[in-house]
Write a protein that holds these residues in place. Structure first.
Motif, PDB file in Angstrom:
ATOM      1  N   TRP A  12       1.174  -7.310  -7.420  1.00 15.35           N
ATOM      2  CA  TRP A  12       1.097  -8.663  -6.879  1.00 15.35           C
ATOM      3  C   TRP A  12      -0.135  -8.826  -5.981  1.00 15.35           C
ATOM      4  N   GLN A  13      -0.356  -7.861  -5.079  1.00 13.81           N
ATOM      5  CA  GLN A  13      -1.454  -7.992  -4.121  1.00 13.81           C
ATOM      6  C   GLN A  13      -2.810  -7.881  -4.801  1.00 13.81           C
ATOM      7  N   GLN A  14      -2.921  -7.004  -5.804  1.00 13.69           N
ATOM      8  CA  GLN A  14      -4.180  -6.893  -6.539  1.00 13.69           C
ATOM      9  C   GLN A  14      -4.513  -8.186  -7.272  1.00 13.69           C
ATOM     10  N   LYS A  15      -3.523  -8.789  -7.900  1.00 18.57           N
ATOM     11  CA  LYS A  15      -3.749 -10.027  -8.652  1.00 18.57           C
ATOM     12  C   LYS A  15      -3.955 -11.221  -7.732  1.00 18.57           C
ATOM     13  N   ASN A  16      -3.439 -11.111  -6.503  1.00 22.99           N
ATOM     14  CA  ASN A  16      -3.441 -12.252  -5.579  1.00 22.99           C
ATOM     15  C   ASN A  16      -3.809 -11.756  -4.182  1.00 22.99           C
ATOM     16  N   LYS A  17      -5.085 -11.412  -4.011  1.00 23.89           N
ATOM     17  CA  LYS A  17      -5.515 -10.817  -2.740  1.00 23.89           C
ATOM     18  C   LYS A  17      -5.128 -11.683  -1.558  1.00 23.89           C
ATOM     19  N   TYR A  18      -5.233 -12.995  -1.715  1.00 24.93           N
ATOM     20  CA  TYR A  18      -4.898 -13.922  -0.632  1.00 24.93           C
ATOM     21  C   TYR A  18      -3.594 -14.650  -0.899  1.00 24.93           C
ATOM     22  N   GLY A  19      -2.693 -13.996  -1.616  1.00 21.08           N
ATOM     23  CA  GLY A  19      -1.409 -14.599  -1.916  1.00 21.08           C
ATOM     24  C   GLY A  19      -1.575 -15.796  -2.827  1.00 21.08           C
ATOM     25  N   PHE A  20      -0.847 -16.855  -2.538  1.00 20.90           N
ATOM     26  CA  PHE A  20      -0.933 -18.071  -3.347  1.00 20.90           C
ATOM     27  C   PHE A  20      -2.126 -18.941  -2.967  1.00 20.90           C
ATOM     28  N   VAL A  80       1.204  -3.370   4.718  1.00 23.04           N
ATOM     29  CA  VAL A  80       0.615  -2.224   4.023  1.00 23.04           C
ATOM     30  C   VAL A  80      -0.200  -2.703   2.829  1.00 23.04           C
ATOM     31  N   SER A  81       0.341  -3.658   2.081  1.00 21.45           N
ATOM     32  CA  SER A  81      -0.353  -4.199   0.906  1.00 21.45           C
ATOM     33  C   SER A  81      -1.696  -4.810   1.289  1.00 21.45           C
ATOM     34  N   GLN A  82      -1.710  -5.555   2.391  1.00 22.36           N
ATOM     35  CA  GLN A  82      -2.937  -6.227   2.795  1.00 22.36           C
ATOM     36  C   GLN A  82      -3.970  -5.237   3.329  1.00 22.36           C
ATOM     37  N   VAL A  83      -3.512  -4.142   3.929  1.00 23.25           N
ATOM     38  CA  VAL A  83      -4.452  -3.091   4.320  1.00 23.25           C
ATOM     39  C   VAL A  83      -5.030  -2.427   3.070  1.00 23.25           C
ATOM     40  N   ALA A  84      -4.176  -2.140   2.083  1.00 20.35           N
ATOM     41  CA  ALA A  84      -4.629  -1.473   0.860  1.00 20.35           C
ATOM     42  C   ALA A  84      -5.643  -2.304   0.088  1.00 20.35           C
ATOM     43  N   VAL A  85      -5.482  -3.633   0.123  1.00 18.13           N
ATOM     44  CA  VAL A  85      -6.373  -4.496  -0.660  1.00 18.13           C
ATOM     45  C   VAL A  85      -7.604  -4.914   0.136  1.00 18.13           C
ATOM     46  N   GLY A  86      -7.669  -4.507   1.403  1.00 18.70           N
ATOM     47  CA  GLY A  86      -8.855  -4.777   2.209  1.00 18.70           C
ATOM     48  C   GLY A  86      -8.821  -6.041   3.036  1.00 18.70           C
ATOM     49  N   ARG A  87      -7.667  -6.683   3.119  1.00 19.91           N
ATOM     50  CA  ARG A  87      -7.573  -7.890   3.937  1.00 19.91           C
ATOM     51  C   ARG A  87      -7.456  -7.576   5.421  1.00 19.91           C
ATOM     52  N   ARG A  88      -6.891  -6.403   5.737  1.00 19.40           N
ATOM     53  CA  ARG A  88      -6.697  -6.015   7.133  1.00 19.40           C
ATOM     54  C   ARG A  88      -7.190  -4.585   7.325  1.00 19.40           C
ATOM     55  N   PRO A  89      -7.746  -4.256   8.485  1.00 19.84           N
ATOM     56  CA  PRO A  89      -8.381  -2.946   8.652  1.00 19.84           C
ATOM     57  C   PRO A  89      -7.396  -1.791   8.737  1.00 19.84           C
TER      58      PRO A  89
END
Length: 365
Positions: free
Chosen positions: A347-355, A224-233
């Motif tokens: 966390w996801q906003q600060k780190n769109k691609y994680g670490f 869900v986080s990655q969809v919200a931040v635009g990483r996944r459709p």
């Protein structure tokens, strides 16, 4: 194996906590709480579920920055007996907190042999080395999956385990639990605490450490986080026809910081021989659609999703009775679903691609 030698170990208290899998999601949050409680910590991790940093995994580098304290780190696999033995020779270990395991339910259905070898053989090798070195206190990261398809809800510690478990991941946790029970029955000087987790989510309040799965996430919240931040459709919701209020699966979601603190609450038990078992959850169940709705509120983003067929190995509903942990450990979950979503979004906003750095080499956020 990376790590310090006997000559360059930093000054420590006389006893340390060894954390296996301590660079992962739950492990790194627990290491942070241990350091804040003034424990000295040594981490073993093979980095299967963790991102590399400089001399240490990225998560532990950030834990050090957040706490102002050092973590000793060794890159090693629990199947490597000689590597484990070298670590045990370097330190006076008080207790082992054992997280290291492959952990994705869906993947375990596709790769059962890898899960049985890693999770079971790795644990028995660890136990053999612990016994050789006279370290006989262990806190084990177990799972609510040992309950299988629940016969009643909420699930308490007396609920049968090992019956109708729906996936190899859950069976590995069940088999390890049985090994540990047998060990405590045979050797009365062992103290083992089994912590049965429900669904850990969220992130540290700083947004500097959080869940960073390798590849597509296998769990709901990071997807869900990655969809919200635009990483996944969009998100795939596995199953909309369960016998639940809205047809989607219901789970007991627990803030990872509450879970980490549960391990500290369990530490006094290591002075009491025998096998101790506790559920760690909130006692409340939320459906997939309820989680999506809460995340939309926290992020102010529209989460696109599509309901698809059920996923092999999933059950309809599973949530906990955690009253035993409250009575005996003085622990209960403090953080709400809204807290979980807000911290995961931070966390996801600060780190769109994680670490990891952005794939194009640009700024992360």
């Amino acid at each position: 194996m990376d790590g310090p030698t006997a000559q360059n170990i930093v000054n420590m208290s006389s006893e340390v906590i060894l954390v296996t899998g301590g660079a992962g999601f739950v492990g790194s949050h627990t290491v942070l709480e241990l350091l804040n409680a003034n424990w000295s910590v040594v981490v073993i991790d093979n980095l299967v579920n963790a991102a590399k940093g400089g001399s240490k995994p990225a998560s532990l580098e950030r834990v050090e920055k957040l706490t102002g304290k050092k973590v000793e780190f060794h890159e090693a696999n629990l199947l490597d007996r000689s590597a484990l033995t070298r670590v045990f020779k370097l330190y006076t270990i008080h207790t082992v907190i054992h997280f290291a395991a492959l952990k994705a339910v869906g993947e375990s259905v596709e790769k059962p042999l890898e899960y049985y070898k890693n999770n079971i053989n790795g644990t028995t090798t660890l136990l053999e080395v612990m016994r050789e070195k006279g370290v006989k206190s262990l806190i084990f990261s177990s799972s609510a999956t040992v309950y299988g398809c629940p016969k009643y809800l909420p699930v308490d510690e007396k609920h049968p385990t090992g019956v109708a478990i729906t996936n190899p991941y859950g069976r590995t946790k069940y088999f390890v639990e049985e090994i540990l029970k047998d060990l405590c029955a045979a050797e009365k000087d062992w103290s083992v605490t089994l912590l049965r987790y429900f669904n850990p989510v969220g992130a540290h309040e700083s947004g500097d450490i959080g869940e960073d799965p390798n590849g597509p996430p296998n769990n709901l919240m990071p997807y869900v986080s990655q969809v919200a931040v635009g990483r996944r459709p969009q998100l795939q919701v596995f199953g909309g026809d369960y016998d639940t209020p809205d047809g989607t699966g219901v789970r007991d979601y627990l803030h990872v910081v509450d879970l980490a603190r549960g391990h500290l609450a369990a530490l006094p038990k290591v002075s009491i021989p025998g096998c101790h078992i506790y559920n760690l959850g909130t006692g409340s169940g939320y459906s997939v659609l309820q989680v999506i709705d809460a995340f939309q509120r926290a992020s102010r983003q529209k989460i696109k999703y599509q309901v698809v067929a059920r996923r092999p190995g999933d059950v309809a509903s599973l949530y906990a009775d955690c009253s035993l942990a409250e009575r005996e450990l003085g622990w209960r979950a403090q953080l709400s679903l809204d807290d979980m979503c807000a911290s995961a979004w931070r966390w996801q906003q600060k780190n769109k691609y994680g670490f990891s750095p952005p794939p194009d080499g640009g700024a992360d956020h």
